[in-house]
Design a protein around this motif. Sequence first.
Motif, mmCIF file in Angstrom:
data_model
loop_
_atom_site.group_PDB
_atom_site.id
_atom_site.type_symbol
_atom_site.label_atom_id
_atom_site.label_comp_id
_atom_site.label_asym_id
_atom_site.label_seq_id
_atom_site.Cartn_x
_atom_site.Cartn_y
_atom_site.Cartn_z
ATOM 1 N N VAL A 128 91.145 26.942 100.158
ATOM 2 C CA VAL A 128 90.022 27.238 99.259
ATOM 3 C C VAL A 128 89.320 25.939 98.845
ATOM 4 C CG1 VAL A 128 89.413 28.080 96.945
ATOM 5 C CG2 VAL A 128 90.971 29.404 98.397
ATOM 6 N N ILE A 129 90.119 24.956 98.437
ATOM 7 C CA ILE A 129 89.542 23.680 97.984
ATOM 8 C C ILE A 129 88.843 22.965 99.139
ATOM 9 C CG2 ILE A 129 90.094 21.401 97.033
ATOM 10 C CD1 ILE A 129 92.404 22.753 95.516
ATOM 11 N N LEU A 130 89.460 22.985 100.325
ATOM 12 C CA LEU A 130 88.838 22.352 101.485
ATOM 13 C C LEU A 130 87.498 22.989 101.813
ATOM 14 C CD1 LEU A 130 91.943 21.908 103.818
ATOM 15 C CD2 LEU A 130 90.575 20.064 102.831
ATOM 16 N N GLU A 131 87.427 24.313 101.707
ATOM 17 C CA GLU A 131 86.184 25.012 102.001
ATOM 18 C C GLU A 131 85.095 24.645 100.985
ATOM 19 O OE1 GLU A 131 83.496 27.266 104.036
ATOM 20 O OE2 GLU A 131 85.519 26.661 104.649
ATOM 21 N N ILE A 132 85.477 24.503 99.719
ATOM 22 C CA ILE A 132 84.513 24.096 98.691
ATOM 23 C C ILE A 132 83.995 22.694 98.976
ATOM 24 C CG2 ILE A 132 84.245 23.527 96.237
ATOM 25 C CD1 ILE A 132 86.272 25.757 95.637
ATOM 26 N N PHE A 133 84.914 21.783 99.297
ATOM 27 C CA PHE A 133 84.494 20.415 99.614
ATOM 28 C C PHE A 133 83.575 20.410 100.839
ATOM 29 C CE2 PHE A 133 87.281 19.063 96.458
ATOM 30 C CZ PHE A 133 87.341 17.692 96.374
ATOM 31 N N HIS A 134 83.912 21.218 101.830
ATOM 32 C CA HIS A 134 83.104 21.286 103.050
ATOM 33 C C HIS A 134 81.675 21.734 102.738
ATOM 34 C CE1 HIS A 134 81.935 22.070 107.177
ATOM 35 N NE2 HIS A 134 81.718 23.353 106.882
ATOM 36 N N ARG A 135 81.529 22.719 101.866
ATOM 37 C CA ARG A 135 80.199 23.256 101.544
ATOM 38 C C ARG A 135 79.382 22.313 100.672
ATOM 39 N NH1 ARG A 135 80.931 29.702 100.182
ATOM 40 N NH2 ARG A 135 82.201 30.244 101.990
ATOM 41 N N ASN A 136 80.067 21.518 99.845
ATOM 42 C CA ASN A 136 79.345 20.711 98.855
ATOM 43 C C ASN A 136 79.143 19.255 99.247
ATOM 44 O OD1 ASN A 136 78.915 22.374 96.150
ATOM 45 N ND2 ASN A 136 80.855 23.009 97.052
ATOM 46 N N ALA A 137 79.827 18.787 100.290
ATOM 47 C CA ALA A 137 79.659 17.389 100.696
ATOM 48 C C ALA A 137 78.220 17.163 101.163
ATOM 49 C CB ALA A 137 80.642 17.043 101.806
ATOM 50 N N ARG A 138 77.608 16.106 100.702
ATOM 51 C CA ARG A 138 76.216 15.812 101.045
ATOM 52 C C ARG A 138 76.067 14.543 101.896
ATOM 53 N NH1 ARG A 138 76.112 20.178 100.060
ATOM 54 N NH2 ARG A 138 75.054 21.367 98.418
ATOM 55 N N SER A 139 76.712 13.480 101.510
ATOM 56 C CA SER A 139 76.540 12.224 102.242
ATOM 57 C C SER A 139 77.332 12.250 103.545
ATOM 58 C CB SER A 139 77.001 11.039 101.385
ATOM 59 O OG SER A 139 78.405 11.030 101.282
ATOM 60 N N ARG A 140 76.966 11.365 104.458
ATOM 61 C CA ARG A 140 77.652 11.268 105.753
ATOM 62 C C ARG A 140 79.121 10.933 105.556
ATOM 63 N NH1 ARG A 140 77.614 7.224 110.130
ATOM 64 N NH2 ARG A 140 76.655 5.772 108.671
ATOM 65 N N ALA A 141 79.416 10.029 104.610
ATOM 66 C CA ALA A 141 80.800 9.622 104.362
ATOM 67 C C ALA A 141 81.624 10.782 103.825
ATOM 68 C CB ALA A 141 80.836 8.444 103.389
ATOM 69 N N ALA A 142 81.072 11.520 102.860
ATOM 70 C CA ALA A 142 81.801 12.644 102.271
ATOM 71 C C ALA A 142 82.067 13.722 103.313
ATOM 72 C CB ALA A 142 81.016 13.222 101.096
ATOM 73 N N ARG A 143 81.072 14.003 104.164
ATOM 74 C CA ARG A 143 81.257 15.025 105.192
ATOM 75 C C ARG A 143 82.354 14.620 106.175
ATOM 76 N NH1 ARG A 143 75.487 15.400 105.082
ATOM 77 N NH2 ARG A 143 75.348 14.106 106.949
ATOM 78 N N ALA A 144 82.367 13.342 106.550
ATOM 79 C CA ALA A 144 83.391 12.866 107.486
ATOM 80 C C ALA A 144 84.779 12.961 106.868
ATOM 81 C CB ALA A 144 83.083 11.430 107.901
ATOM 82 N N GLN A 145 84.894 12.577 105.610
ATOM 83 C CA GLN A 145 86.192 12.613 104.925
ATOM 84 C C GLN A 145 86.712 14.041 104.795
ATOM 85 O OE1 GLN A 145 84.719 10.603 101.535
ATOM 86 N NE2 GLN A 145 85.353 8.575 102.205
ATOM 87 N N VAL A 146 85.802 14.974 104.470
ATOM 88 C CA VAL A 146 86.197 16.368 104.344
ATOM 89 C C VAL A 146 86.627 16.930 105.695
ATOM 90 C CG1 VAL A 146 85.373 18.693 103.851
ATOM 91 C CG2 VAL A 146 84.794 16.825 102.314
ATOM 92 N N GLU A 147 85.896 16.571 106.749
ATOM 93 C CA GLU A 147 86.243 17.087 108.073
ATOM 94 C C GLU A 147 87.624 16.602 108.502
ATOM 95 O OE1 GLU A 147 84.565 17.421 112.652
ATOM 96 O OE2 GLU A 147 83.305 16.479 111.123
ATOM 97 N N ILE A 148 87.959 15.349 108.220
ATOM 98 C CA ILE A 148 89.296 14.845 108.543
ATOM 99 C C ILE A 148 90.361 15.655 107.821
ATOM 100 C CG2 ILE A 148 90.883 12.911 108.156
ATOM 101 C CD1 ILE A 148 88.676 11.012 108.890
ATOM 102 N N ALA A 149 90.135 15.907 106.529
ATOM 103 C CA ALA A 149 91.107 16.672 105.743
ATOM 104 C C ALA A 149 91.249 18.093 106.280
ATOM 105 C CB ALA A 149 90.687 16.702 104.276
ATOM 106 N N ARG A 150 90.134 18.717 106.664
ATOM 107 C CA ARG A 150 90.186 20.074 107.201
ATOM 108 C C ARG A 150 90.908 20.115 108.543
ATOM 109 N NH1 ARG A 150 84.924 23.002 107.990
ATOM 110 N NH2 ARG A 150 86.001 24.931 107.507
ATOM 111 N N LEU A 151 90.612 19.143 109.404
ATOM 112 C CA LEU A 151 91.272 19.100 110.713
ATOM 113 C C LEU A 151 92.770 18.865 110.556
ATOM 114 C CD1 LEU A 151 88.646 17.022 112.733
ATOM 115 C CD2 LEU A 151 89.196 19.442 113.045
#
Length: 462
Positions: A128-151
Amino acid sequence: MQTEVKEKPRYAIVTSVQLPDVSDVEFEASLVELSELAKTLGFQVVQTFVQKRNSFDRTAYLGVGKLEEISMFVNRGIRVGELEEEPQELGPSTVEFDVLLVDHEISPSQARNLELAVGCEVMDRTMVILEIFHRNARSRAARAQVEIARLGYMAPRLREAAKLAGPQGRQRSGTGGRGAGESHTELDRRKVRDRIAELQREIITMELERKTQRARRLERQGQGLGGVSLVGYTNAGKSTLMRALTGSEVLVANKLFATLDTTVRALYPESVPRVLVSDTVGFIKNLPHGLVASFKSTLEEALDAALLLHVIDASDPGFQRQLEVTDEVLQEIGADEVPCIRVFNKIDHVGDEAEQAAWTAKLQERYPGCVVMSARRPEEVASLRATIVSFFQQDLVEDELLLPWSTQQLRGEIYSHCQVLEERAEEEGSWFRVRGEPEKLRSLHEQLNPGSQGREKEYWEV
């Protein structure tokens, strides 16, 4: 004419196991938090199932009896009249559930067995938390960090996903793979590892860029800029306070994790020294370890600050637990040594005026030096701003400057870097009584009196 498309309502069930070492208050607070997380994802929680056990069931998290109870509830569906928020458009008399939310991180096999037992999709707290972070990340760095955590979260679950897909989804030809008979699961795992490695290389590059940006910001602080970081539990009102302090339009939403990327703005009205305020990602209990590590880069804004504002929701009965979570995370990143002011926000959500006054007095007694306020009350925001400015002015010294009529171009620099206490016109030029940083005052004296560079100037604190 375009017709507005409305999102279809989505309905969720929450379930949790209470272990012997978890108090009723802590257990209830965690369930409320999960419901808020579900709301952030757009779900309406319609039912909660709890079970007291000595340990989680190793097969499907819950015991057999509770699984049957949830399965019967899911199969029955829920009648429209039983919903807290009824759909705007009339549809079937009953609605189906979209997901079962589990208030713990569970293993891939537990999730698969739970899904098979109850008959609907299962998401654990981490997902649930990963999905929230995935939807709300805006910057390139935040998106990359969230994708690593999800993977990293999905990799060990690929095998269970293959089992659900059936035998036809497990095997593929060896053409183009590592060898004959490479399974879909092995191929997917290899792709995940490759993607994580690629993202980590990108993050290293972005981290160097962020360090350069932070170095520039710190250099500016050395030139008369102060730094303040807002930290605290998610949904404590940090973004609202940020907007009030800086007069800027910052995303404000009554959702958990509305802010994921660090935002930096100048304190308004501007002060001497000029103060930069940053709003960081919010903390939460049981934040997945992968995300704690991934988001240290945004939390490290707190390390760059000269002052922390620890924002706490004064109206939340569980604020003590939230306060402890924030303190623990700050200690993990080494920010516990930075000077900190506790700001109890949302006092306007606590009953009537008498109740607010009583609670304010109790908080100030328990936490000496704290600020109790509402970010929606301008006079209280102004008082907090004065406290911030006072902190940064404590090392300023008082001095006198004579600005000759021939060097009036330096007037702007005096007003930019000093607090002008008094000004008057004299025969030789403009006379100022100011407060400023010793180094900046020396620099101004050298510019105004080039021949006095070798002469030391004594400064006194006010």
